[in-house]
Design a protein around this motif. Structure first.
Motif, PDB file in Angstrom:
ATOM      1  N   ARG A 177       0.936  -1.037  -0.141  1.00  0.00           N
ATOM      2  CA  ARG A 177       0.032   0.093  -0.124  1.00  0.00           C
ATOM      3  C   ARG A 177       0.985   1.350   0.105  1.00  0.00           C
ATOM      4  NH1 ARG A 177      -4.618  -0.469   4.606  1.00  0.00           N
ATOM      5  NH2 ARG A 177      -5.736  -2.368   4.041  1.00  0.00           N
ATOM      6  N   ARG A 178       0.895   1.893  -1.201  1.00  0.00           N
ATOM      7  CA  ARG A 178       1.871   3.122  -1.230  1.00  0.00           C
ATOM      8  C   ARG A 178       1.455   4.027  -2.251  1.00  0.00           C
ATOM      9  NH1 ARG A 178       7.648   0.937  -2.222  1.00  0.00           N
ATOM     10  NH2 ARG A 178       7.346   0.247  -0.262  1.00  0.00           N
ATOM     11  N   ILE A 179       1.817   5.295  -2.089  1.00  0.00           N
ATOM     12  CA  ILE A 179       1.401   6.487  -2.877  1.00  0.00           C
ATOM     13  C   ILE A 179       2.370   7.524  -2.606  1.00  0.00           C
ATOM     14  CG2 ILE A 179      -0.297   7.444  -1.466  1.00  0.00           C
ATOM     15  CD1 ILE A 179      -1.640   8.220  -4.032  1.00  0.00           C
ATOM     16  N   LEU A 180       2.937   8.142  -3.862  1.00  0.00           N
ATOM     17  CA  LEU A 180       3.535   9.314  -3.751  1.00  0.00           C
ATOM     18  C   LEU A 180       2.986  10.378  -4.430  1.00  0.00           C
ATOM     19  CD1 LEU A 180       7.077   7.585  -4.285  1.00  0.00           C
ATOM     20  CD2 LEU A 180       6.330   7.920  -2.241  1.00  0.00           C
ATOM     21  N   VAL A 181       3.617  11.770  -4.097  1.00  0.00           N
ATOM     22  CA  VAL A 181       2.895  12.789  -4.678  1.00  0.00           C
ATOM     23  C   VAL A 181       3.134  12.654  -6.455  1.00  0.00           C
ATOM     24  CG1 VAL A 181       3.038  15.148  -5.119  1.00  0.00           C
ATOM     25  CG2 VAL A 181       3.204  14.249  -2.712  1.00  0.00           C
ATOM     26  N   GLY A 182       2.504  12.762  -6.993  1.00  0.00           N
ATOM     27  CA  GLY A 182       2.462  12.793  -8.717  1.00  0.00           C
ATOM     28  C   GLY A 182       2.121  11.587  -9.103  1.00  0.00           C
TER      29      GLY A 182
END
Length: 323
Positions: free
Chosen positions: A144-149
């Motif tokens: 479960r991961r998310i980065l800006v952009g």
């Protein structure tokens, strides 16, 4: 009660002894680790019939759905189920239903592949099922991961479950065959894990939609101290039948999307540089993929700058609530 339960789990997570070669966080959809040079995924999922079985569904459907719920998380991690263990509990007056439930389990395992190696049965105050799966992973399990952009992608349009849920709340049985099948006997596309193998280098994170869509988005957002900006229109994200239903019933389409639940399709977080490559391959494998939005630094889920309605599944009430 749900908030208190979350607090208890968080406290337990700080003390729990975990494998030294674990590769996923405690709060992820499954456990992943390296074992003798193999990448292994461990997943358990379950529910009670009083909370997760619609009255128009059979107990065979109930068993099938439980396996789908487990496999959905396994597939969302890019892995394949190999070994299953199942625990079933029934009330004293429904012991004979165990056979129907197990037939549903067997049918699902035949569909998804793998072997049932253990079944445990119990008698208690409710009817419930838990399905454990040991899965094999070709690549590192997707966190479960998310980065800006990053781009946030919906693999398949949703909303048939919203129709089923709304009909249930009204005390009615859905008439549409697709809605009945989705609510009783949901399936995960067998092509999903093959497609993920192809696009795996471009995938940053993933989560399956097993509670509500809002919860899935919120879980990715909160775990990574990030936000999600939804830029799509609701009609782009909803199944055409859900769009028509929302219009006929006077339901806000954003709400129709956000309270869709038990869809058992993943939300993928994609490196923006590879978005065209990912969409092309997913469509090649037959998925009606849509871009939901983008990862932001706002640390909340917003829809074109506006606050969204926070629809969440209440386990103690057995229904979707807005908080």
């Amino acid at each position: 009660m749900s908030q208190r339960l979350n607090e208890i789990i968080k406290n337990l997570a700080k003390k729990m002894k975990r494998h030294p070669r674990t590769v996923l966080t405690w709060y992820d959809d499954a456990g992943g680790l390296f074992l003798d040079k193999e990448q292994i995924l461990i997943k358990v999922d379950g529910f009670a019939a009083s909370r997760s079985k619609y009255p128009w569904c059979s107990y065979k459907d109930f068993g099938f759905k439980a396996v789908t719920a487990t496999v959905s998380d396994v597939y969302a991690k890019g892995c394949r189920p190999y070994i299953y263990a199942v625990s079933i509990g029934v009330t004293p007056d429904k012991v004979d239903l165990i056979e129907d439930i197990i037939r549903g389990v067997e049918e699902a395992v035949d569909l998804y592949g793998g072997y049932i190696e253990n079944i445990d049965t119990n008698v208690g105050m409710d009817l419930w099922i838990d399905v454990f799966a040991l899965a094999l992973c070709k690549y590192l399990p997707i966190p479960r991961r998310i980065l800006v952009g990053d781009a946030v992608v919906l693999v398949n349009k949703v909303g048939l479950t919203s129709i089923a849920y709304n009909e249930y709340i009204k005390g009615k049985t859905p008439r549409d065959v697709d809605v009945l099948n989705t609510s009783c006997k949901p399936t995960v596309s067998l092509n999903l894990v093959n497609a993920i193998d192809v696009i795996r280098p471009a995938i940053v994170g993933s989560i399956d939609i097993s509670d509500t869509v809002y919860e899935s988005l919120e879980h990715i957002s909160s775990l990574n101290n990030a936000g999600i900006y939804i830029n799509a229109t609701a009609s782009e994200l909803l199944h055409p039948k859900a769009v028509c239903y929302a219009y006929e019933e006077g339901i806000d389409m954003r709400s129709m999307f956000l309270f869709a639940n038990e869809e058992y399709t993943p939300i993928l977080v994609i490196d923006e540089a590879y978005i065209d490559y990912v969409i092309g391959n997913l469509r090649y494998y037959g998925f009606d993929v849509q871009i939901i939005g983008t990862g932001t630094s706002l640390k909340e889920v917003r829809w074109r700058g506006e606050e969204v309605k926070k629809f969440m599944w209440s386990y103690e009430l057995g229904k979707v609530v807005e908080i």
